[in-house]
Design a protein around this motif. Structure first.
Motif: not given
Length: 255
Positions: A25-34, A36-43, A45-52
């Protein structure tokens, strides 16, 4: 009317939902700030999905109580921090008209969105036809510029007397309406894993499943059950905070 937009990011994100093998499946980590987003992108992952809920916690708010301007500002910071597509959880749309909602989403740089069908103020599910109308209006405003993930809350807010089977039947009915209205993906949040094959077979669209529980099925297992897309809600934030608390304990008491 907002000019319909088609972006490379939306095309990329939409394509990632299709042609996937079971168990991949397409795995989309959920960043809560910039950060964490950079950590997930550097790992990788092809895309991200923020969690409210994760963003709410990071800003000091209860889930569902983040002021819209703070939510959109955080989404914009996350988008600026990475060079991969970002989908944004915007709850039920904050009561904004579709034109304004789409405009504010596109201003952040997000190329996808979650929209839920639970009215928090009223404490009940939105009537399915009315939710389908909202999704159709958002699609009309955004064109192909947003990948719409339609959240279905029947398993969470279907009522005290509704069982999993009845919740699944209601979820399928809603999901079909939402796909017809223009949703790219459907998210029956907290659907029991054993019901995913039934949902996937009955809904003609990619299926989002949540891996909220670290002791529950893995993303690959959820994929084998029929999920196309895996998100985590606030789980990654909570695990990060637990790790930080453990680190602080090991540092010893402050002098």
């Amino acid at each position: 009317m907002t000019a319909p937009a088609t972006t490379d990011g939306a095309r990329t994100l939409r394509a990632l939902h299709h042609g996937r093998e079971p168990g991949d499946p397409l795995v989309l980590p959920g960043p809560w700030d910039a950060a964490s987003a950079r950590v997930f992108a550097d790992a990788g992952f092809p895309a991200l999905a923020t969690p409210s809920a994760g963003i709410a916690a990071s800003l000091g708010h209860q889930d569902g109580q983040t002021p819209p301007q703070e939510m959109f500002a955080t989404i914009a910071r996350i988008v600026r921090a990475v060079d991969i597509p970002v989908s944004a959880d915007v709850e039920a749309g904050y009561g904004l008209a579709p034109e304004e909602l789409v405009e504010r989403l596109l201003e952040t740089g997000a190329v996808g969105c979650n929209l839920e069908d639970f009215d928090r103020a009223a404490g009940r599910l939105v009537e399915p036809g009315r939710q389908a109308d909202l999704l159709a209006a958002v699609r009309a405003e955004a064109g192909e510029g947003l990948v719409i993930n339609a959240r279905v809350d029947t398993f969470v807010h279907g009522g005290p007397d509704i069982g999993p089977e009845a919740a699944a039947t209601a979820a399928i009915e809603r999901a079909r309406l939402y796909v017809e209205a223009g949703a790219d993906c459907v998210y029956p949040i907290l659907a029991p894993p054993e019901l995913l094959p039934r949902l996937a077979a009955a809904i003609d669209a990619p299926l989002n499943a949540a891996a909220f529980d670290p002791d529950g099925p893995s993303p690959r297992e959820l994929g084998r059950l029929g999920a196309t897309r895996i998100t985590f809600g606030p789980r990654l934030l909570r695990q990060t905070m637990a790790a930080a608390a453990d680190l602080v304990k090991r540092l010893g008491p402050a002098p």
